[in-house]
Write an enzyme that holds these catalytic residues in place. Sequence first.
Site, PDB file in Angstrom:
ATOM      1  N   ILE A 462       0.748  -1.280  -0.161  1.00  0.00           N
ATOM      2  CA  ILE A 462       0.087  -0.121   0.066  1.00  0.00           C
ATOM      3  C   ILE A 462       1.063   1.242   0.005  1.00  0.00           C
ATOM      4  O   ILE A 462       0.212   2.366   0.464  1.00  0.00           O
ATOM      5  CB  ILE A 462      -1.088  -0.092   1.135  1.00  0.00           C
ATOM      6  CG1 ILE A 462      -0.474  -0.135   2.441  1.00  0.00           C
ATOM      7  CG2 ILE A 462      -1.933  -1.066   0.824  1.00  0.00           C
ATOM      8  CD1 ILE A 462      -1.180   0.005   3.833  1.00  0.00           C
ATOM      9  N   GLY A 463       2.235   1.069  -0.454  1.00  0.00           N
ATOM     10  CA  GLY A 463       2.977   2.254  -0.358  1.00  0.00           C
ATOM     11  C   GLY A 463       3.853   2.214   0.774  1.00  0.00           C
ATOM     12  O   GLY A 463       5.041   2.950   0.958  1.00  0.00           O
ATOM     13  N   THR A 464       4.081   1.082   1.536  1.00  0.00           N
ATOM     14  CA  THR A 464       4.729   0.890   2.712  1.00  0.00           C
ATOM     15  C   THR A 464       6.318   0.357   2.421  1.00  0.00           C
ATOM     16  O   THR A 464       7.139   0.533   3.117  1.00  0.00           O
ATOM     17  CB  THR A 464       4.293   0.052   3.746  1.00  0.00           C
ATOM     18  OG1 THR A 464       3.706  -1.162   2.833  1.00  0.00           O
ATOM     19  CG2 THR A 464       2.879   0.403   4.304  1.00  0.00           C
ATOM     20  N   GLN A 633       8.538   5.321   6.769  1.00  0.00           N
ATOM     21  CA  GLN A 633       7.227   4.723   7.517  1.00  0.00           C
ATOM     22  C   GLN A 633       7.303   5.529   8.801  1.00  0.00           C
ATOM     23  O   GLN A 633       5.916   5.926   9.084  1.00  0.00           O
ATOM     24  CB  GLN A 633       7.432   3.277   7.970  1.00  0.00           C
ATOM     25  CG  GLN A 633       6.908   2.201   6.901  1.00  0.00           C
ATOM     26  CD  GLN A 633       5.575   2.891   6.379  1.00  0.00           C
ATOM     27  OE1 GLN A 633       4.632   2.464   7.117  1.00  0.00           O
ATOM     28  NE2 GLN A 633       5.525   3.120   5.373  1.00  0.00           N
ATOM     29  N   LYS A 696       8.559  -7.108  13.696  1.00  0.00           N
ATOM     30  CA  LYS A 696       7.691  -6.803  14.435  1.00  0.00           C
ATOM     31  C   LYS A 696       6.737  -5.789  13.517  1.00  0.00           C
ATOM     32  O   LYS A 696       5.556  -5.579  14.114  1.00  0.00           O
ATOM     33  CB  LYS A 696       8.049  -6.007  15.867  1.00  0.00           C
ATOM     34  CG  LYS A 696       8.705  -6.966  16.882  1.00  0.00           C
ATOM     35  CD  LYS A 696       8.805  -6.035  17.945  1.00  0.00           C
ATOM     36  CE  LYS A 696       8.862  -7.096  19.304  1.00  0.00           C
ATOM     37  NZ  LYS A 696       9.050  -6.152  20.421  1.00  0.00           N
ATOM     38  N   GLU A 700       2.575   1.261  11.657  1.00  0.00           N
ATOM     39  CA  GLU A 700       1.811   2.112  12.624  1.00  0.00           C
ATOM     40  C   GLU A 700       2.404   2.813  13.703  1.00  0.00           C
ATOM     41  O   GLU A 700       1.814   3.768  14.352  1.00  0.00           O
ATOM     42  CB  GLU A 700       0.395   1.167  13.146  1.00  0.00           C
ATOM     43  CG  GLU A 700      -0.573   0.835  11.836  1.00  0.00           C
ATOM     44  CD  GLU A 700      -1.335  -0.081  11.702  1.00  0.00           C
ATOM     45  OE1 GLU A 700      -0.933  -1.275  12.021  1.00  0.00           O
ATOM     46  OE2 GLU A 700      -2.519   0.293  11.810  1.00  0.00           O
TER      47      GLU A 700
HETATM   48 MO1  MOS Z   1      -4.050  -0.318   8.888  1.00  0.00          MO
HETATM   49  S1  MOS Z   1      -5.302   1.266   9.662  1.00  0.00           S
HETATM   50  O1  MOS Z   1      -4.729  -1.927   9.502  1.00  0.00           O
HETATM   51  O2  MOS Z   1      -4.363  -0.289   7.284  1.00  0.00           O
END
Ligand code: MOS
Length: 734
Positions: A462-464, A633, A696, A700
């Site tokens: 997703i861009g990560t 990130q 890990k 987020e």
């Molecule tokens: Mo994340 S808020 O589980 O894409």
Amino acid sequence: MTPYIGTATSRVDGRDKVTGAAKYAGEFKVQNLAIASVVSSTIAKGRIASIEIDEAMKVSGVIAVLSHKNRPAMADNDEAYKDDVAPEKGSPFRPLYDDKIMFSGQPIALVLADDFEIASFAASLVRAEYEEEPHLTDVYRKRDDAFALESPAKPRGDATKALATAEIRHEAEYYVPIEHHNPMELYASTVIWDGDGKLTVYDKTQGVQNVQRYLCGIFDLKPDDVRVMSPFVGGAFGSGLRPQYQVVLAVLAARALKRSVRVVLTRQQMYSLGYRPAMIQRIGLGARTDGTLDAITHDAITVTSQYEDFHRHETTWSGLLYKSATAAYAHKLARLDLATSCDMRGPSATTGVYALESAMDELAVALKLDPLELRLRCYSDRDQNSGLPFSSKNLRECYRQGAEAFGWHKRSPAPRSMRDGDELVGWGMATGIWEALQVPITVRIALTANGHAEISCATSDIGTGTYTIMTQVAADALGLPLENIDVRLGDSTLPQSPVEGGSWIAASVSNGIVTTGDAVRDELLRLAQKMPNSPLAGTQPGDVTLAGGMVVAKKDSGKTVSIADAMRHSGVDRIEQERSTSFEHDGSHAHNTHSAIFAEVKVDEQLGVIRVTRIVSAVAAGRILNTKTAHSQVMGGVVWGMGVALHEETLIDHHFGRIMNANIAEYHVPVNADVHDIQVIFVDEQDDIVNPLGIKGLGEIGIVGVPAAIANAIYHATGKRVRDLPITLDKLLG
Ligand code: MOS
């Protein structure tokens, strides 16, 4: 042994991204494509009494207008609409299903035309008459009617009593408003009608197989009839975890027209999907004068729609993080006339930890204790909720290295005691915490005799940076150069993967690649041992490794067979292995990531303008796969945390039940001019327990704690405590 893992490898898809070669869901060129424009409801609640499409149909180039009146068949039961990550309770939204309106901006019709301009002009001519019903969109007017959820974690002791009798007590209410994700890529789907009823769907999603199952359920299709692809995703942050309604509309239209269809939502319409739920929180902290915590109470009210009960464990972070003899939680849900809320980066922790870490700062003030010192006195080596030790927790080192890099010891404790010309200077800090989750995943590796490997998994990037870390891990596992690895993902026909979310994919897919890589190694050893006078004769699979294009004995690096020789000798030009990896949580340890955030703000004393001039984020998140993408990130999370603290707020006109700032001009996010010095530190953290590679996840943790660190710095600068986000200058001066 690990030449690529841990290095600052540039994104393997970087060139494609910056040149535009990487296509998003709405960008695929297709022959004979019908382009759609969505018509959205103007009321928040009621029924569509009539819908007038004649004017729209008269426009030259319009192909069809679909509404609940004339749509093709779709499933009539809730089960069919439940996607993999739907809330447990409720009745998922069905676009264009019937005349019922449940939120403002709900799609009520779809205009299809030869091009977007015609479609959107014709959409403006669609007229709906409504029977309106009274709506409610203000959480403060609903708080007394909110209903209690089951307690997410067991309480410890009698927290209410302990709080009431505590030597020092802090109690306050904190508020976080509704926020919207606003990824760069618009929500879009391109559905290719393959002629025989089969569909290829390019969709903006965090989970292609989730969307595939969902579409099969709604349209009664066989899995082989629908292929869902999302090779590149321009950000999602949770908004693409559940299937978005435009994919249903696109498939509905393709089936109606027997033709390929594209539906792209406008930026404004993106506000008609999920959002971070607003959260009213009350925190109580009771302590002894030495800073020992005796009581933590955390009550929360979050919001959802009338039709689904979305929530996370918003309050449990409070009791988990710090040593406290007692803890109690309560969580209520308020049903509003809005779309269902959903996950947004660091769901529950971004908001819950904001309140906890603000309250901890206020307690430190009451105790006349340095805020960092208070955290150290309450430090816990166990998850306080479960009582389990952590698989690893190097938060102490985050505090130490973060404080040192920031210069925390030079802080003068009194508010308004630090200045820079006309600006008040404030220093604040906070702790961040997130889960180290992992999910069952399947990886296929196809190795050819020329030393190239293709790694396949239906996960998303997703861009990560998933493409990049998968390439690194595979190169190490197979002992091949990076250039020899091709990664395929974002395609529902590939080996199974859950949605990419919860920061769980890096750990899951990396260990998955190693599992399958071991199977490839075993097969290569078997072939190598078939060679006459094989130097690896009698060697066990666990005693060899793959390095430099060879099968190498671990104990005697002189004993080697090249991959090419082993395969050619057996007349094999391709080895393909597929393995599933699951992660048994044996219940012996808690798995979390941690961070310490230190923030400096400068506040103009006359105008109240706040600048976040410096942030240090020190993160302990196990093994870091790629220091470059990991840095990005966390830096991105920090910038977003600034937005949560200072900018972001979805404003609703409660009279109309309609979002007023549904655009990125009036919905404020940090821009370059707002972002100054951000330093990211990765604290060394070895973890042999969480999974074999000790990874890990990082997606987020970067945002969690940042809003509180900034709010605390603003208090330190100004002596004013603003407890409802975002902290705008009117609140500071008012
Ligand atoms: Mo994340 S808020 O589980 O894409």
